[in-house]
Design a protein around this motif. Structure first.
Motif, PDB file in Angstrom:
ATOM      1  N   ARG A  35       0.843  -1.196   0.000  1.00 51.67           N
ATOM      2  CA  ARG A  35       0.000   0.000   0.000  1.00 51.67           C
ATOM      3  C   ARG A  35       0.875   1.241   0.000  1.00 51.67           C
ATOM      4  O   ARG A  35       2.085   1.174   0.226  1.00 51.67           O
ATOM      5  CB  ARG A  35      -0.926   0.003   1.201  1.00 51.67           C
ATOM      6  CG  ARG A  35      -0.198   0.038   2.537  1.00 51.67           C
ATOM      7  CD  ARG A  35      -1.162  -0.099   3.697  1.00 51.67           C
ATOM      8  NE  ARG A  35      -0.457   0.019   4.949  1.00 51.67           N
ATOM      9  CZ  ARG A  35      -0.250   1.158   5.589  1.00 51.67           C
ATOM     10  NH1 ARG A  35      -0.699   2.284   5.121  1.00 51.67           N
ATOM     11  NH2 ARG A  35       0.422   1.184   6.730  1.00 51.67           N
ATOM     12  N   GLU A  65      -5.391  -3.841  -2.263  1.00 54.17           N
ATOM     13  CA  GLU A  65      -6.745  -3.533  -2.721  1.00 54.17           C
ATOM     14  C   GLU A  65      -6.688  -2.282  -3.585  1.00 54.17           C
ATOM     15  O   GLU A  65      -5.971  -1.328  -3.267  1.00 54.17           O
ATOM     16  CB  GLU A  65      -7.677  -3.286  -1.530  1.00 54.17           C
ATOM     17  CG  GLU A  65      -7.911  -4.513  -0.665  1.00 54.17           C
ATOM     18  CD  GLU A  65      -8.798  -4.227   0.527  1.00 54.17           C
ATOM     19  OE1 GLU A  65      -9.400  -3.132   0.588  1.00 54.17           O
ATOM     20  OE2 GLU A  65      -8.883  -5.104   1.402  1.00 54.17           O
ATOM     21  N   LYS A  66      -7.456  -2.293  -4.663  1.00 56.37           N
ATOM     22  CA  LYS A  66      -7.553  -1.139  -5.571  1.00 56.37           C
ATOM     23  C   LYS A  66      -6.173  -0.634  -5.979  1.00 56.37           C
ATOM     24  O   LYS A  66      -5.901   0.564  -5.928  1.00 56.37           O
ATOM     25  CB  LYS A  66      -8.374  -0.022  -4.941  1.00 56.37           C
ATOM     26  CG  LYS A  66      -9.794  -0.426  -4.617  1.00 56.37           C
ATOM     27  CD  LYS A  66     -10.548   0.691  -3.950  1.00 56.37           C
ATOM     28  CE  LYS A  66     -11.936   0.197  -3.573  1.00 56.37           C
ATOM     29  NZ  LYS A  66     -12.685   1.181  -2.822  1.00 56.37           N
ATOM     30  N   ASP A  67      -5.304  -1.549  -6.347  1.00 55.44           N
ATOM     31  CA  ASP A  67      -3.939  -1.215  -6.717  1.00 55.44           C
ATOM     32  C   ASP A  67      -3.432  -2.295  -7.657  1.00 55.44           C
ATOM     33  O   ASP A  67      -4.204  -3.147  -8.106  1.00 55.44           O
ATOM     34  CB  ASP A  67      -3.052  -1.130  -5.466  1.00 55.44           C
ATOM     35  CG  ASP A  67      -1.823  -0.257  -5.654  1.00 55.44           C
ATOM     36  OD1 ASP A  67      -1.379  -0.068  -6.800  1.00 55.44           O
ATOM     37  OD2 ASP A  67      -1.286   0.226  -4.646  1.00 55.44           O
ATOM     38  N   GLU A  90      -2.728  -7.703 -10.934  1.00 59.87           N
ATOM     39  CA  GLU A  90      -3.859  -6.889 -10.502  1.00 59.87           C
ATOM     40  C   GLU A  90      -4.884  -7.659  -9.676  1.00 59.87           C
ATOM     41  O   GLU A  90      -5.950  -7.139  -9.398  1.00 59.87           O
ATOM     42  CB  GLU A  90      -4.591  -6.315 -11.727  1.00 59.87           C
ATOM     43  CG  GLU A  90      -3.723  -5.476 -12.628  1.00 59.87           C
ATOM     44  CD  GLU A  90      -4.467  -4.993 -13.861  1.00 59.87           C
ATOM     45  OE1 GLU A  90      -4.715  -3.779 -13.933  1.00 59.87           O
ATOM     46  OE2 GLU A  90      -4.795  -5.828 -14.726  1.00 59.87           O
ATOM     47  N   GLN A 110      -0.722   2.352  -9.578  1.00 59.37           N
ATOM     48  CA  GLN A 110      -1.607   3.500  -9.404  1.00 59.37           C
ATOM     49  C   GLN A 110      -0.829   4.799  -9.572  1.00 59.37           C
ATOM     50  O   GLN A 110       0.281   4.938  -9.035  1.00 59.37           O
ATOM     51  CB  GLN A 110      -2.260   3.484  -8.018  1.00 59.37           C
ATOM     52  CG  GLN A 110      -3.244   2.374  -7.825  1.00 59.37           C
ATOM     53  CD  GLN A 110      -4.503   2.574  -8.665  1.00 59.37           C
ATOM     54  OE1 GLN A 110      -4.625   3.483  -9.487  1.00 59.37           O
ATOM     55  NE2 GLN A 110      -5.454   1.686  -8.487  1.00 59.37           N
TER      56      GLN A 110
END
Length: 188
Positions: A35, A65-67, A90, A110
């Motif tokens: 993260r 997550e979301k990365d 992903e 990202q």
């Protein structure tokens, strides 16, 4: 009760043997995972990597997550360039296995995350070759009688050999022996 204990013992030995052969899995980011750094981490990703030793066959486990995780060239790592990755992950739970020695470069996919510190360099060690024996250098001639005085007897001694190669051989041998006994135990 004894048979349950024996089965558990055998399973533990087998698992340890397989782990020694297949490599070690490193979890990037610990329990927090991969993260964007917030500044309250005890160390950066690269500081963490510098404290570990990575070998061919080891794996990195990225949880996010979301990365995404991008494997990139050194130039793309330095410039945080996400447009030309060598590999892209992903799925949120990615495993990357080292297939060679040398450096590997990872960045977040990202926008802006890499510049905030979500990037990692891993240096995979070269394997130790145990086939070639380490030979001691030939002895130097002894000094002439009546030479320099001192506490040394004039005898030259070869430096002690490194035990690293011996440890690898012993490790592989012990893994094979334990694996053999586990297989014999399971089938008898």
């Amino acid at each position: 009760m004894a048979s349950v204990f024996n089965n558990l013992l055998c399973a533990a030995v087998l698992a340890a043997s397989l782990m020694a052969v297949s490599g070690f899995q490193f979890r990037v980011g610990g329990v927090k995972g991969w993260r964007t750094p917030t500044g309250d981490e005890p160390e950066t990703y690269n500081e963490w990597a510098a404290k570990n030793r990575f070998h061919i066959g080891d794996t990195l486990y990225f949880k996010y997550e979301k990365d995404s995780v991008l494997v990139v060239s050194s130039a793309d790592y330095l410039n945080c360039n996400t447009s030309n990755p060598l590999s892209k992950f992903e799925d949120g739970k990615s495993v990357f296995q080292f297939d060679r020695s040398g450096p590997f470069y990872f960045i977040s996919g990202q926008p802006g995350h890499c510049k905030l510190g979500q990037r990692l360099i891993i240096r995979v060690l070269h394997p130790v070759k145990v086939e070639a024996p380490v030979l001691a250098p030939s002895l130097a001639p002894a000094p002439a009688p009546g030479g320099e005085s001192g506490g040394d007897s004039g005898q030259w001694r070869a430096p002690a050999k490194s035990s690293t190669g011996k440890l690898y051989v012993v490790s592989y041998f012990m893994t094979a022996v334990v694996g053999f006994f586990v297989i014999v135990y399971l089938f008898v």
